[in-house]
Design an enzyme around this catalytic site. Structure first.
Site, mmCIF file in Angstrom:
data_model
loop_
_atom_site.group_PDB
_atom_site.id
_atom_site.type_symbol
_atom_site.label_atom_id
_atom_site.label_comp_id
_atom_site.label_asym_id
_atom_site.label_seq_id
_atom_site.Cartn_x
_atom_site.Cartn_y
_atom_site.Cartn_z
ATOM 1 N N ALA A 140 0.876 -1.089 -0.021
ATOM 2 C CA ALA A 140 0.066 -0.186 0.103
ATOM 3 C C ALA A 140 1.043 1.073 0.087
ATOM 4 O O ALA A 140 0.623 2.174 -0.778
ATOM 5 C CB ALA A 140 -0.912 -0.007 1.124
ATOM 6 N N GLU A 188 9.790 3.701 6.836
ATOM 7 C CA GLU A 188 9.460 1.980 7.150
ATOM 8 C C GLU A 188 10.158 1.729 8.388
ATOM 9 O O GLU A 188 11.314 1.872 8.724
ATOM 10 C CB GLU A 188 9.951 1.081 5.848
ATOM 11 C CG GLU A 188 10.142 -0.234 6.319
ATOM 12 C CD GLU A 188 8.772 -0.858 6.631
ATOM 13 O OE1 GLU A 188 7.580 -0.539 5.923
ATOM 14 O OE2 GLU A 188 8.654 -1.873 7.532
ATOM 15 N N THR A 190 3.054 -7.514 2.474
ATOM 16 C CA THR A 190 2.823 -8.074 1.125
ATOM 17 C C THR A 190 3.905 -8.964 0.643
ATOM 18 O O THR A 190 3.588 -9.779 -0.089
ATOM 19 C CB THR A 190 3.007 -6.692 0.295
ATOM 20 O OG1 THR A 190 2.088 -5.638 0.727
ATOM 21 C CG2 THR A 190 2.510 -6.865 -1.043
ATOM 22 N N GLY A 227 0.894 -14.559 -0.670
ATOM 23 C CA GLY A 227 0.834 -16.041 -1.560
ATOM 24 C C GLY A 227 0.924 -15.533 -3.028
ATOM 25 O O GLY A 227 1.212 -16.409 -3.846
ATOM 26 N N GLY A 228 0.936 -14.255 -3.412
ATOM 27 C CA GLY A 228 0.859 -13.975 -4.506
ATOM 28 C C GLY A 228 -0.142 -13.319 -5.628
ATOM 29 O O GLY A 228 -0.046 -12.198 -6.411
ATOM 30 N N ARG A 251 -12.151 -18.480 4.734
ATOM 31 C CA ARG A 251 -11.330 -18.654 5.730
ATOM 32 C C ARG A 251 -11.866 -19.038 7.143
ATOM 33 O O ARG A 251 -11.486 -19.710 7.829
ATOM 34 C CB ARG A 251 -10.214 -17.572 5.764
ATOM 35 C CG ARG A 251 -9.474 -17.456 4.518
ATOM 36 C CD ARG A 251 -8.563 -16.486 4.270
ATOM 37 N NE ARG A 251 -7.765 -16.583 3.126
ATOM 38 C CZ ARG A 251 -6.789 -15.599 2.703
ATOM 39 N NH1 ARG A 251 -6.581 -14.421 3.412
ATOM 40 N NH2 ARG A 251 -5.998 -15.876 1.871
ATOM 41 N N GLU A 263 -4.061 -2.427 5.204
ATOM 42 C CA GLU A 263 -4.740 -3.189 6.330
ATOM 43 C C GLU A 263 -4.764 -2.007 7.729
ATOM 44 O O GLU A 263 -5.812 -2.425 8.403
ATOM 45 C CB GLU A 263 -3.761 -4.340 6.743
ATOM 46 C CG GLU A 263 -4.197 -5.156 7.332
ATOM 47 C CD GLU A 263 -3.564 -6.483 7.755
ATOM 48 O OE1 GLU A 263 -2.725 -6.871 7.018
ATOM 49 O OE2 GLU A 263 -3.859 -7.170 8.780
ATOM 50 N N LEU A 312 -4.389 -7.827 -1.711
ATOM 51 C CA LEU A 312 -3.579 -7.124 -2.675
ATOM 52 C C LEU A 312 -4.539 -6.162 -3.448
ATOM 53 O O LEU A 312 -3.966 -5.259 -3.692
ATOM 54 C CB LEU A 312 -2.901 -8.330 -3.645
ATOM 55 C CG LEU A 312 -1.804 -9.135 -2.630
ATOM 56 C CD1 LEU A 312 -1.177 -9.982 -3.961
ATOM 57 C CD2 LEU A 312 -0.732 -8.021 -2.036
#
Lengths: 806, 199
Positions: free
Chosen positions: A311, A330, A339, A343-344, A636, A772, A788
């Site tokens: 993000a 950061e 990120t 999983g992609g 989930r 998030e 994502l």
């Protein structure tokens, strides 16, 4: 000579302090003694590092500069006081000023003992590795009956005592002089050349080549093949850089990657030994200059982005595209956030592309089920879209009727699935669902985000439509490069190439406020320095709070219980910092009670990428008895609730064909895991069951039934509706899994332009949030692959709005 | 029977805490074990007047109400952590709730030694007249390599250590019983010892 004297107590009145004051005065001509007070030293806590506080830095600096340390300890309960112990713990944690330092131990007490037992304990403590002080042997000075030992001027009143104290002190002066010689560096010379060594890293053996000239370590080259990209990447550049910069092995491990960091340090130490030099000499050298840099830093820019995950980097890239001077700050040593651990695939409906794929058995049933929902159960703002979707699907069914069609999708289906997927009721009976305007923006602009990333430099594997766990539909765009690394590396390179500045290792602590208005941020740098960034606009993209168990427990209204030792798939940096920052300026929060567990996490580490992780249409979930208990294609939270009811632990069963659909692994890694006992492998289903500790007949029966459901395209037991492969070809595998915290759906309340809102719904000036850290979109449960979509869409909006409102 | 199990650290993640949590579950059919954290206690200071921090009063009460105390200590610099020492200083300075209380010492460490030196120090500290606990003699439970010691269900994985713990714990149950009986006889004898805090 100059000595630091420490009275080992926080008590206001202390005979030990009186004793040191007398020494200071009495030995004035011989040496300078400075007495330091420990009353303000905080209680040691390894989970709350305060090494950079002024008081501990002062102890560190003064002790480092001194010729020796004198400690006078009282005795509490036959040992040293906790306040003195706490100081020593701080001075053997991140700071080590006592290493090799000459120390004189003495003490006073009201009884006759003169702190005799405490002094012995203190000697043992000072001898511990990490403290490594050089304590003067013998010359034990015990001042008993201390309340009678001083006169009204504070002088010791016994000549014999003074004489012995002087003997001890003179000895200590001599001891210090000689002992400090040991601290001078030995002369050495490397045998010049290249040395190849190998150590054990996180992902197996780590070969490296170190080159020496006579006096210097010249280069360190590491073969990084075995290690995961991302943070390890930073380790492999930063640790060698620091070693060479300071010509020292006294380099701190990177937080979050200590194992890999230490592997690099060990490897270089090995090479140093091969080059004929004792590595200990280089370990005792001071830290490299950049690790000691403590001057405050100040920057000015247009937009500062807090957080360097997907993000934040999207926001920064967009702001840079719009010509704004941008800084990303950061907390972690590297950009990537959560990120880089993902999983992609990124969800985005792209019917043009998806219609090139055949539909899977059961997929139409999924949509029919969704469309059969009673309109009374659908919130008013979504009704129109629901009806429009019905029409779209009717046209599709009209076209394909009884024949096999292509994969159906549209932004409307994505929107309605996000809505249904997020609609939940918590333990208190409160309902929650995705805020329509935000969900609409996300699903309408998803494809645009995917394409924008492609322009930035992300390459997609267009040969597969991917559906991660809990995605409910195949609309994932999978990058060619593995994991979330593809996105992060492309974005990072883009930001840097566009002259954006990225500052790592620096958690933001507060906003700069002028007349109540946000004017930038203040962060703490790597070495504790203050970093001030003046900015016109602040974008919060600092992630959720999945690694903050306390905060999870505090807000949770969804799960029956959140275990104290719950694992997380998140980076440890995800502690809700941005949410706290937002609250400090009156931001409203939304949906904080809802968190998502990743049902299929490693039971020991919470990691996602161990074992065999395949798309849910291909995995078979069984409990510890070898029986299925849930529709593997569920959301989930359904999977998690079902798993928790079964006691948490369960297994993913795969055969050699299913294994090939795993996105996360290689044969070599799998064999390592089989050897380590974290993955089970056998040639028959029965043998597999025995290895795991299940009843073989019951597992065989489960698999037999499952295979028949795949053939029929219908699962009468758990109503799994999307199938692909059967479990039939040896070898067979069982991957143990357990739910772990994955995503915190709640966060700062934002509007569709990502402005952060206060309790009254008014935007807080100059503040934006994306990713998030913000809430409202995923509500009670996030679809797999939607995180994502969220971060790249709202990240771009945040960057754009910030610049437009400048 | 009821035991109080003191987690001897303020660290967020601790294998000593995991050890006590395991013991709590594992011995649930023998005895009720309550886990007790010391993180919230202030660092020890000599309070002015009679004022004692509420958290210290609570801890004292829990100790007094328990039939025995289990302390799990990590090892920091060859000794017990300052935070545990501080808690003991509070007890000895205020309630002296540990006096004559049966105590079992256990400990875990990431290395192989299992907090052996810290445990030895803790014994000496608890034996000081102002604490005067009844430490179970000739027993040691040292859990080395503690990071790998528990499985994902929190169960102790090492069979030899589990057997050892079972035995030490059985002995402690017996020790608690015998000590309590012994002290019932002693109750009338008043102590005439002086110690630091009283001077």
């Amino acid at each position: 000579m100059k000595f630091i004297a420490i009275a080992g107590t926080s008590a206001k009145k202390s005979y030990n302090r009186s004793l040191l004051q007398f020494m200071k005065k009495y030995f004035e001509q011989k040496a300078e003694i400075e007495i330091m007070d420990i009353a303000d030293v905080p209680m040691f806590n390894q989970s709350d590092d305060q090494s950079n506080t002024e008081i501990l830095q002062m102890f560190n600096d003064k002790i480092t500069e001194s010729d020796g340390v004198i400690i006078a300890t009282p005795e509490y309960n036959h040992s040293i006081p906790s306040s003195l112990k706490s100081l020593i713990e701080w001075l053997s944690f991140e700071l080590h000023p006592l290493v090799g330092k000459p120390v004189m131990v003495l003490g006073a007490s009201r009884d006759v003992q003169g702190s005799s037992r405490a002094q012995l304990h203190l000697r043992q403590i000072l001898d511990a590795p990490g403290v490594d002080a050089n304590v003067m042997p013998g010359y034990e000075f015990l001042l008993g009956n201390a309340h009678k030992a001083f006169d009204e001027n504070g002088d010791l009143n016994s000549e014999r005592t003074i004489d012995f104290l002087e003997i001890c002190f003179l000895r200590f002066m001599r001891f210090s002089k000689i002992s400090n010689l040991l601290n001078e560096e030995e002369e050495f010379e490397f045998n010049p050349g290249d040395y190849e060594v190998s150590t054990l890293g996180h992902g197996g053996s780590l070969p490296m080549k170190v080159t020496f000239s006579e006096k210097r370590i010249e280069t360190i080259e590491i073969d990084r093949e075995g290690e995961t990209e991302g943070l390890a990447d930073v380790v492999f550049t930063r640790i060698p850089d620091r070693i060479i910069e300071g010509q020292t092995l006294n380099v701190d491990a990177l937080s979050g990657a200590s194992e890999t960091s230490n592997a690099v340090l060990d490897g270089v130490a090995k090479a140093i030994k091969l080059a004929g030099v004792n590595p200990d000499i280089l370990k005792r050298r001071p830290k490299p200059p950049s690790a000691l840099k403590r001057e405050d830093e100040e920057y000015t820019c247009d937009v500062v982005v807090v957080g360097g995950g997907g993000a934040g980097l999207s926001a920064a890239a967009t702001a840079l595209q719009k010509g704004a001077n941008t800084i990303v700050i950061e907390k972690y040593p590297a950009v990537g956030g959560n990120t880089i651990r993902s999983g992609g695939p990124v969800n985005a409906a792209n019917p043009e592309w998806q219609s090139g794929f055949e539909e899977n058995p059961g997929e139409r049933t999924t949509i029919e089920g969704l469309l059969a929902t009673d309109e009374k159960l659908i919130h008013a703002e979504y009704l129109e879209d629901f009806r429009a979707l019905k029409k779209e699907f009717e046209a599709y069914e009209e076209k394909f009727k009884g024949t096999k069609g292509h994969l159906f999708d549209s932004p409307l289906l994505h929107r309605m699935q996000t809505y249904f997927g997020g609609k939940r009721t918590d333990l208190n009976g409160n309902d929650i669902y995705g805020q329509y305007d935000l969900v609409k923006i996300m699903t309408d602009h998803a494809l645009e985000s995917v394409k924008w990333l492609e322009e930035i430099g992300v390459e997609y594997d267009k040969s597969i439509v991917f559906a991660p766990v809990g995605a409910l539909w195949r609309r994932g765009h999978k990058p060619v490069k593995s994991y979330g690394t593809a996105f992060i590396l492309a974005l990072r390179d883009y930001v840097e190439a566009s002259s954006g500045k990225i500052i790592t290792d620096s958690p933001v602590k507060e906003f700069i406020l002028e007349d109540g208005e946000i004017k930038g941020v203040i962060a703490t740098g790597e070495n504790g320095q203050k970093i001030t960034i003046h900015a016109k606009k602040v974008v919060l993209a600092s992630g959720g709070f999945g690694a903050n168990t306390k905060m999870l427990k505090e807000y949770n209204t969804y799960w029956q219980e959140i275990d104290d030792n719950i694992r997380t798939t998140n980076s440890y940096a995800m502690t809700g910092d941005g949410i706290l920052l937002g609250q400090s300026v009156g931001a409203a929060l939304t949906g904080m009670g809802f968190t998502q567990m990743m049902p299929v996490s490693d039971p020991e580490t919470g990691e996602l990428f161990s074992g065999i992780q395949v798309p849910p249409e291909n995995f078979v979930i069984v409990n510890t008895e070898g029986k299925r208990f849930v529709n593997e294609f569920s959301g989930r939270d359904v999977l998690t609730k079902a798993a928790i009811e079964q006691g948490g632990l369960f297994y993913l069963i795969a055969d050699s064909e299913i294994k090939k659909t795993a996105a996360n692994t290689s044969e070599e890694k799998l064999e390592l895991q089989v050897a380590a006992g974290t993955l089970f492998k056998a040639d028959t289903i029965e043998a597999l069951a025995e290895k795991v500790g299940m009843n073989p007949e019951s597992l065989a029966d489960t698999i037999k039934k499952y295979n028949s459901y795949v053939d029929a395209g219908f699962d009468p037991e758990f109503h799994k509706d999307t199938f692909s492969l059967k479990v039939e070809k040896a070898p067979f595998y069982a991957t143990p899994r357990k739910p772990a915290v994955h995503h915190t759906m709640g966060g700062l309340k934002i509007d569709t332009s990502t402005r952060v809102l206060d309790e009254k719904g008014n935007p807080i000036k100059n503040l934006y949030a994306a990713g998030e850290v913000a809430g409202g979109i995923h509500a009670g449960n996030r679809l797999g692959g939607n995180a994502l979509t969220d971060i790249f869409t709202f990240g771009r909006i945040a960057g754009r709005t910030a610049v437009e409102e400048m | 029977m009821k035991y109080l199990a003191i987690v001897g650290t303020n660290a967020d993640v601790s294998t000593n805490r995991m050890l006590l949590q395991f013991m709590q579950k594992h011995f649930a059919s023998d005895v009720d074990i309550e886990l007790c954290e010391i993180k919230a206690l202030p660092a020890f200071y000599e309070p002015e007047g009679e004022e004692v921090p509420e958290t210290v009063v609570e801890l004292s009460k829990k100790i007094i109400d328990a039939d025995g105390v289990i302390i799990a200590t990590p090892e920091y610099d060859h000794a017990i952590p300052a935070v545990l020492k501080s808690a003991l200083e509070w007890i000895s300075y205020t309630s002296q709730a540990l006096t004559d209380k049966p105590v079992l010492i256990v400990g875990a460490s990431h290395g192989v030694l299992g907090s052996s030196r810290a445990q030895a120090h803790l014994r000496q500290i608890l034996d000081s007249p102002e604490l005067a606990a009844r430490i179970m003699p000739s027993s040691e439970f040292l859990l080395g390599k503690s990071q790998e010691a528990f499985d994902y269900a929190g169960k102790l994985k090492y069979p030899d250590k589990l057997a050892e713990l079972n035995e030490v714990f059985r002995e402690f149950l017996l020790f608690t019983k015998i000590t309590t009986e012994l002290l019932a006889e002693k109750a009338v004898i008043k102590k005439d010892k002086k110690y630091t805090w009283q001077e």
